[in-house]
Each structure stands twice: as structure tokens, then as C-alpha cells.
Write an enzyme that holds these catalytic residues in place. Structure first.
Site, mmCIF file in Angstrom:
data_model
loop_
_atom_site.group_PDB
_atom_site.id
_atom_site.type_symbol
_atom_site.label_atom_id
_atom_site.label_comp_id
_atom_site.label_asym_id
_atom_site.label_seq_id
_atom_site.Cartn_x
_atom_site.Cartn_y
_atom_site.Cartn_z
ATOM 1 N N ASN A 18 62.371 96.783 29.838
ATOM 2 C CA ASN A 18 61.188 96.014 29.452
ATOM 3 C C ASN A 18 60.295 95.977 30.688
ATOM 4 O O ASN A 18 60.569 95.248 31.639
ATOM 5 C CB ASN A 18 61.610 94.601 29.033
ATOM 6 C CG ASN A 18 60.428 93.790 28.529
ATOM 7 O OD1 ASN A 18 59.265 94.194 28.664
ATOM 8 N ND2 ASN A 18 60.720 92.646 27.961
ATOM 9 N N ARG A 55 60.899 98.517 25.398
ATOM 10 C CA ARG A 55 60.214 97.549 24.551
ATOM 11 C C ARG A 55 58.704 97.752 24.737
ATOM 12 O O ARG A 55 58.206 97.820 25.850
ATOM 13 C CB ARG A 55 60.582 96.140 24.992
ATOM 14 C CG ARG A 55 59.808 95.113 24.225
ATOM 15 C CD ARG A 55 59.545 93.887 25.030
ATOM 16 N NE ARG A 55 58.782 92.945 24.208
ATOM 17 C CZ ARG A 55 58.143 91.922 24.726
ATOM 18 N NH1 ARG A 55 58.154 91.705 26.028
ATOM 19 N NH2 ARG A 55 57.473 91.121 23.942
ATOM 20 N N HIS A 94 57.068 89.485 18.062
ATOM 21 C CA HIS A 94 58.491 89.108 17.995
ATOM 22 C C HIS A 94 59.204 89.848 16.862
ATOM 23 O O HIS A 94 60.236 89.395 16.362
ATOM 24 C CB HIS A 94 58.672 87.586 17.724
ATOM 25 C CG HIS A 94 58.173 86.696 18.812
ATOM 26 N ND1 HIS A 94 57.532 85.509 18.542
ATOM 27 C CD2 HIS A 94 58.232 86.800 20.160
ATOM 28 C CE1 HIS A 94 57.216 84.911 19.676
ATOM 29 N NE2 HIS A 94 57.635 85.684 20.679
ATOM 30 N N ARG A 105 50.237 77.804 24.736
ATOM 31 C CA ARG A 105 49.201 78.350 23.834
ATOM 32 C C ARG A 105 48.877 77.372 22.709
ATOM 33 O O ARG A 105 49.778 76.697 22.210
ATOM 34 C CB ARG A 105 49.691 79.668 23.214
ATOM 35 C CG ARG A 105 49.678 80.813 24.203
ATOM 36 C CD ARG A 105 50.295 82.060 23.601
ATOM 37 N NE ARG A 105 51.414 82.490 24.391
ATOM 38 C CZ ARG A 105 52.306 83.396 24.013
ATOM 39 N NH1 ARG A 105 52.203 83.979 22.840
ATOM 40 N NH2 ARG A 105 53.297 83.735 24.801
ATOM 41 N N GLU A 165 67.097 90.917 21.381
ATOM 42 C CA GLU A 165 66.137 91.999 21.199
ATOM 43 C C GLU A 165 66.584 93.275 21.916
ATOM 44 O O GLU A 165 66.377 94.374 21.420
ATOM 45 C CB GLU A 165 64.756 91.547 21.721
ATOM 46 C CG GLU A 165 64.118 90.518 20.788
ATOM 47 C CD GLU A 165 63.145 89.579 21.474
ATOM 48 O OE1 GLU A 165 63.617 88.704 22.237
ATOM 49 O OE2 GLU A 165 61.937 89.710 21.267
#
Ligand code: ADP
Length: 409
Positions: free
Chosen positions: A7, A91, A180, A241, A385
Site C-alpha cells: 500500500n 492497493r 472501502h 470529515r 483488506e
């Protein structure tokens, strides 16, 4: 087959090395502060002390070389030679409309990912640096790319279009993509296996609640709608956020506060959500602690956060005309029993009957937190993941080897 999962961020690179014969993690780690003074490589092997190495790592090719040196290190390594790495999976945050599934990297794929730089300016260029760095160090090893958006490409236009002039979609691809996806995909498969029911029969709402958070309606194994939008700003309230808000607030704030667009963008992404309302932290653990100590702003932040998750679950129950299972995953979803309880308290009308003692159990396993006989099952499903990236990479490389072999005969 050993698969290295990467990643790659702009100044960091995380890795996990899998032995796919039993899906075990041989080693994992990260390089931080790439291109800055004193970069740090942290390397972990199960059952051994963590290794930390500080050095100057100027760019990603050097970072990958350092990782390979560590993986083959005489004392801390787990491989004899770098030839023991048979595939690399990356990723990638944004696959736009070009990628509906994971693919092997070739020149066309790289070109497509480049074309998507505008949609994910912070992420995709950094991922490309990771791909180039692996190419430079392991030129003969196949690489695969796994996209956060790909799982959501099954959404119908009623879910993915915004009600704005369609020319903006046609010209600039402004639409909902969702994120996601790797996690929603992974946990829905885990849940179906846990429940012993075919995924194709289930109506699931998956709640990935970490620093970033999103809910997805998964109808018969396919993403039907999701709360994040063209960017990961839309939807649930998150650590920093805002999530959903009236778009008219943007020009209004710019006028009233004499701010620039960039400043408002940064406010909505980095200084909103839990941290803004609680005034305490973007970390749910600290917000809950403050709330339990009587901090009213922390309580309000917690209540807003839970309320929005509940609203999305309700909306998706309507979107799918019912639900069989609700899944909680990621940092907050897996660990915060208080949050799960607060969300589920308002869902009794759907047939959710929470079992408080099951909800309070801490574990790394998939588990049911509703009572036996609850009409809707609520599960906590630890996400992984990296494992899904390793599995997709392994499958693609195996299939390619097979088709090459058939082609030769
Ligand atoms: P990311 O979106 O960065 O991948 P994670 O899924 O790792 O995030 O989630 C990180 C968040 O999980 C932390 O910010 C923290 O708020 C939350 N978290 C971790 N443990 C707990 C806990 N025991 N209770 C509440 N929240 C937790």
C-alpha cells in the site's frame, strides 16, 4: 506462492508478505518519511521483536529495495532470496469506471490509472510510484492492482448519479464511486460463510467505521449503494470529515468567512466530524472517554455519529426492501461496543435484538452480537483488506500461468 502486498502512499509504504499455501503472514511492516530526513523502516515477524531502522530513503524505489533487503536479511528476514516473492499486489484507491475488478498490471493498465490521477490526486500518483518501484526492483515478478472502488461498480445509475446536469457526468465522470470496496467485499463474504448462507440470497448493510467511515447496501453479493461519493468526503460523519452536508454551505462559508475554496476543502476534510463537534479528538476512544467523564460536547459528537450510521442503515433497508444482516467492521466498528449498542438501539423496528453480553465480548473473530432468533443478525467482522488483495493477486497470477500453459500446448 508468496505474495507481497503493498500500500504505497506519497511518503509511506506499507507491506505484508503472505504465504498463500496457508494464507499466513510471514512478515509485515512500513516505511515512513520517504523523501524526508531520517526515514524509518519498521519490520515485524510474528513472535519476534519489532525491528526499527532509521536511514535516508529518498524515494519509493529505494524504499522497496530496503523492504526486500529486510525480507531477505540474514537475521530478521523470512526469505532466502528475493526470487521467493512470486507476485506483488497493490492497493489502489481509485479505479474510476475503468476497473470493475482487480487486474494484472501491464502498460494499458498503467495508462488507465494515470488517467484517473485527477479523481484521486493524493492517492493514485503515490500508488503508481509503488508499482514503478517494484518494477525497478523485481522486473520479472507479476503485479496486480486491487481497487477500493471496483466493488461498487455494480451500483445502478439510480444510486451512482447525482441529480445535476448530466453533461458533468459525461464530460468529467462526476458520479458516486464509493470506497472501502475491498473491505465491504471481504466482510460480506466472511459474514455469508459465518451465517452458512449463500451471499446471493442475502441483503446486507456493511458498516466500515474507522477513521474514514462508509456504509454499503450489499444486495445479493453486489454493492447496490454506498455512502461515500465521488470522493471519500460524503456520507457518514467521520473522525475529521464532515460527511453529508448541504452543498450551499460551501459558497456561503466562503463569503461569510472570507475563505478560499482550498481552505473550505481542508476544513471539511481535516477539521470537521468528531473532532469539530467534540472539541476533544478525532479518535473515538478519546471521545467516548470524555463523554463518560461528563463532557457534553463529546456526548453530542458521539450521538451525531451514531445517529447518522443508524439513518443510513434505515435508508438502505428501504433501498433493498429489507435486511438480513448488519455488519460492523474497522477500528471503531470492531472495537467500540458502546457505539454499536447506540446504533442498534434505534433499529428494533427492523427486528434487531441486540444481546448486550455478546456485544461486550472482545475478540478478533467474526461473531454475532444479536440474540438467537433476532430477525436481523448483527455481526462484528474483522476486516482484512490485505488478505483480499493477496487472494486476488494469487488468483490472477495462477489464472495467467494456466492460460499461458494452455496457450503453449
Ligand atoms: P483507518 O480508516 O485509518 O484504516 P482504522 O480502521 O484503523 O482506521 O480505525 C482507526 C480508529 O479506530 C481510531 O481512530 C480509533 O478512533 C478507533 N478505535 C480503535 N480502537 C477503538 C476502541 N477500542 N474504541 C473505539 N474506537 C476505537
Amino acid at each position: 506462492m508468496n505474495v507481497l502486498v503493498i500500500n504505497s502512499g506519497s511518503s509511506s509504504l506499507k507491506y505484508q508478505l503472505y504465504d498463500m499455501s496457508n494464507e499466513s503472514v510471514l512478515a509485515s511492516g512500513r516505511v515512513e518519511r520517504i523523501g524526508m530526513e531520517s526515514s524509518i523502516l519498521t519490520h515485524e515477524v510474528e513472535g519476534q521483536a519489532e525491528v526499527r531502522e532509521v536511514s535516508e530513503i529518498l524515494e519509493h524505489t529505494m524504499a522497496v529495495r530496503k523492504v526486500l533487503d529486510m525480507l531477505t536479511h540474514r537475521k530478521f528476514g523470512v526469505l532466502r532470496t528475493i526470487e521467493d516473492i512470486q507476485a506483488v499486489g497493490h492497493r489502489i484507491v481509485h479505479g474510476g469506471e475503468s476497473f470493475r475488478e482487480s487486474v494484472l498490471v501491464d502498460a494499458d493498465v498503467k495508462l488507465e490509472i494515470r488517467k484517473l490521477f485527477d479523481l484521486a490526486p493524493l492517492h493514485n500518483p503515490a500508488h503508481m510510484m509503488g508499482i514503478a518501484a517494484v518494477e525497478a526492483n523485481l522486473p520479472d515478478v507479476p503485479q496486480a492492482v486491487v481497487f477500493d472502488t471496483a466493488f461498487h461498480q455494480t451500483m445502478p445509475p439510480t444510486s451512482y448519479l447525482y441529480a445535476i446536469p448530466t453533461v458533468l457526468y459525461r464530460k468529467h465522470k462526476i458520479r458516486r464511486y464509493g470506497f472501502h470496496g475491498t473491505s465491504h467485499d471481504y466482510v460480506s463474504k466472511q459474514a455469508a460463510a459465518f451465517l452458512g448462507r449463500p451471499l446471493e440470497e442475502l441483503k446486507i448493510v456493511s458498516c466500515h467505521i474507522g477513521n474514514g467511515a462508509s456504509c454499503t447496501a450489499i444486495l445479493h453479493g453486489k454493492s447496490y449503494d454506498t455512502s461515500m461519493g465521488m470522493t471519500p468526503l460524503e456520507g457518514l460523519m467521520m473522525g475529521t470529515r464532515s460527511g453529508d452536508l448541504d452543498p450551499a454551505i460551501v459558497p456561503y462559508t466562503i463569503n461569510k468567512e472570507d475563505l478560499t475554496l482550498n481552505e473550505v476543502n481542508s476544513m471539511l476534510n481535516k477539521h470537521s466530524g468528531l473532532v469539530a463537534i467534540s472539541g476533544v479528538s478525532s479518535d473515538m476512544r478519546e471521545v467516548v472517554q470524555a463523554m463518560e467523564e461528563g463532557n457534553e460536547s463529546a456526548r453530542l459528537a458521539f450521538e451525531m455519529y451514531a445517529y447518522r450510521i443508524r439513518k443510513y442503515i434505515g435508508a438502505y433497508a428501504a433501498a433493498m426492501n429489507g435486511i438480513d444482516a448488519i455488519l460492523f467492521t474497522a477500528g471503531v466498528g470492531e472495537n467500540s461496543d458502546v457505539l454499536r449498542k447506540r446504533v442498534c438501539e434505534g433499529l428494533t423496528f427492523l427486528g434487531v435484538e441486540l444481546d448486550e453480553s455478546r456485544n461486550a465480548v472482545r475478540s478478533n473473530e467474526t461473531r454475532r452480537i444479536t440474540k438467537d432468533g433476532s430477525k436481523v443478525d448483527v455481526l462484528v467482522v474483522p476486516t482484512n483488506e490485505e488478505l483480499l488483495i493477496a487472494r486476488d493477486t494469487y488468483r490472477l497470477v495462477q489464472n495467467k500461468a494456466l492460460s499461458d500453459k494452455v496457450g503453449q500446448t
